[in-house]
Design an enzyme around this catalytic site. Structure first.
Site, PDB file in Angstrom:
ATOM      1  N   HIS A 164     -10.084   5.514   3.654  1.00  0.00           N
ATOM      2  CA  HIS A 164      -9.262   6.199   2.610  1.00  0.00           C
ATOM      3  C   HIS A 164      -8.282   5.545   1.942  1.00  0.00           C
ATOM      4  CE1 HIS A 164      -6.998   6.241   6.399  1.00  0.00           C
ATOM      5  NE2 HIS A 164      -5.958   6.764   5.797  1.00  0.00           N
TER       6      HIS A 164
ATOM      7  N   HIS B 190      -5.005   5.030   1.928  1.00  0.00           N
ATOM      8  CA  HIS B 190      -3.428   4.828   2.065  1.00  0.00           C
ATOM      9  C   HIS B 190      -3.507   3.357   2.433  1.00  0.00           C
ATOM     10  CE1 HIS B 190      -2.713   8.953   4.140  1.00  0.00           C
ATOM     11  NE2 HIS B 190      -2.406   8.833   2.927  1.00  0.00           N
TER      12      HIS B 190
ATOM     13  N   ASP C  28      -2.059   1.184   4.238  1.00  0.00           N
ATOM     14  CA  ASP C  28      -2.305   0.434   5.495  1.00  0.00           C
ATOM     15  C   ASP C  28      -3.844   0.329   5.738  1.00  0.00           C
ATOM     16  OD1 ASP C  28      -2.134   3.388   6.094  1.00  0.00           O
ATOM     17  OD2 ASP C  28      -2.059   2.874   8.217  1.00  0.00           O
ATOM     18  N   HIS C  29      -4.735   0.772   5.012  1.00  0.00           N
ATOM     19  CA  HIS C  29      -6.121   0.657   5.112  1.00  0.00           C
ATOM     20  C   HIS C  29      -6.781  -0.003   3.956  1.00  0.00           C
ATOM     21  CE1 HIS C  29      -6.207   3.812   8.579  1.00  0.00           C
ATOM     22  NE2 HIS C  29      -5.191   3.678   8.075  1.00  0.00           N
TER      23      HIS C  29
ATOM     24  N   HIS D 144      -5.873   3.520  14.241  1.00  0.00           N
ATOM     25  CA  HIS D 144      -4.559   3.145  14.786  1.00  0.00           C
ATOM     26  C   HIS D 144      -4.859   3.345  16.428  1.00  0.00           C
ATOM     27  CE1 HIS D 144      -2.087   3.584  11.134  1.00  0.00           C
ATOM     28  NE2 HIS D 144      -3.093   4.234  10.796  1.00  0.00           N
TER      29      HIS D 144
HETATM   30 FE    FE Z   1      -3.352   4.852   8.558  1.00  0.00          FE
HETATM   31 ZN    ZN Z   2      -3.993   7.189   6.517  1.00  0.00          ZN
END
Ligand code: FE
Ligand code: ZN
Length: 257
Positions: free
Chosen positions: A56, A58, A60-61, A169
């Site tokens: 996805h 975001h 942080d990805h 996570h």
């Molecule tokens: Fe995340």
């Molecule tokens: Zn996310």
């Protein structure tokens, strides 16, 4: 199919995992939010990057994708229908991602809810599910509806019990604490807490989980269980009308916990 693939966690930020699949001198990474740990690992292990997979949009990805692409001209798979400007191979449910260098092929599953077009990659008994299913929990519903998230989790729960679950996570212990407030009498959950607390005390990842373990302990996959329904009803102060309503109550409860 016999699969000699290794899956290695690279830590990023506070609690992200960048899952690195490796075989035969080649590697693919899932959700590289940061390029630095990936570049360091590839160089120290003398691996050639052959693909990037994103679940996805975001940061942080996907935040490390551009820097990885500067070093390696590799395909970037990720959800069609999400704003990821570094994608070269947009995918959605029903598509496949073939990685012949690693002798593995993944089915793409649509699992919207956390984000609008979040996808999972499933193959060779491995599931990479980003921020949708977490160990003993689930992602927040940011862009989709509770109905969508509940259906997405049900889709993952329908995979074989021994499927290895790689989440985005390390949230497991906090999720278990919440799960205990929902189902204090769940013996499998108590056993899981002992195991996972010892794992974290040794600074090891609690992942991968399995679909079977999640079905036994994760309240968000247990919205049909009488004890979970009773806890949701108590939280709401009313009777939840459906499994989706139970799920939505749990998600709301967790957001405030
Ligand atoms: Fe995340
Ligand atoms: Zn996310």
């Amino acid at each position: 199919m016999s699969c000699m693939i290794d899956v290695v966690p690279l830590r990023a930020f506070k609690d992200n995992y960048i899952w690195t699949l490796r075989a035969d001198g080649c590697a693919a990474v899932v959700d590289p939010g940061d390029a630095a740990p990936v570049l360091e690992y590839l160089s120290s292990e003398r691996l050639r990057l052959i693909a990037i997979l994103a679940t996805h949009h975001h940061a942080d990805h996907v935040g490390g994708v551009a820097a990885l692409r500067e070093r390696f001209d590799v395909p970037v798979y990720g959800p069609r229908g999400e704003p990821i400007d570094t994608l070269t191979r947009p995918v959605s449910g029903g598509d496949r991602v073939d990685l012949p260098e690693l002798d593995v092929s993944f089915a793409v599953l649509d699992i919207p809810g956390h984000t609008r077009a979040h996808v999972a990659y499933y193959g060779a008994n491995l599931l990479f599910c980003g921020d949708t299913l977490f160990a003993c929990g689930c992602g927040r519903v940011f862009e989709g509806t509770a109905e969508e998230m509940h259906a997405s989790l049900a889709k993952l729960a329908a995979l074989p019990d021994d499927t290895l679950v790689y989440c985005g996570h390390e949230y497991t212990l906090a999720n278990i604490a919440f799960a205990k407030s929902v189902e204090p009498g769940n013996a499998a959950l108590a056993a899981r807490e002992r195991d996972d607390a010892a794992t974290r005390a040794a600074n090891r990842p609690t992942l991968p989980s399995t679909i079977g373990r999640e079905k036994a302990t994760n309240p968000f996959l247990r919205a049909h269980e009488p004890a979970v329904i009773a806890a949701a009803d108590k939280y709401l102060g009313a009777r939840a009308a459906s499994p989706v309503a139970v799920f939505a109550a749990l998600r709301d409860w967790k957001n405030r916990a």
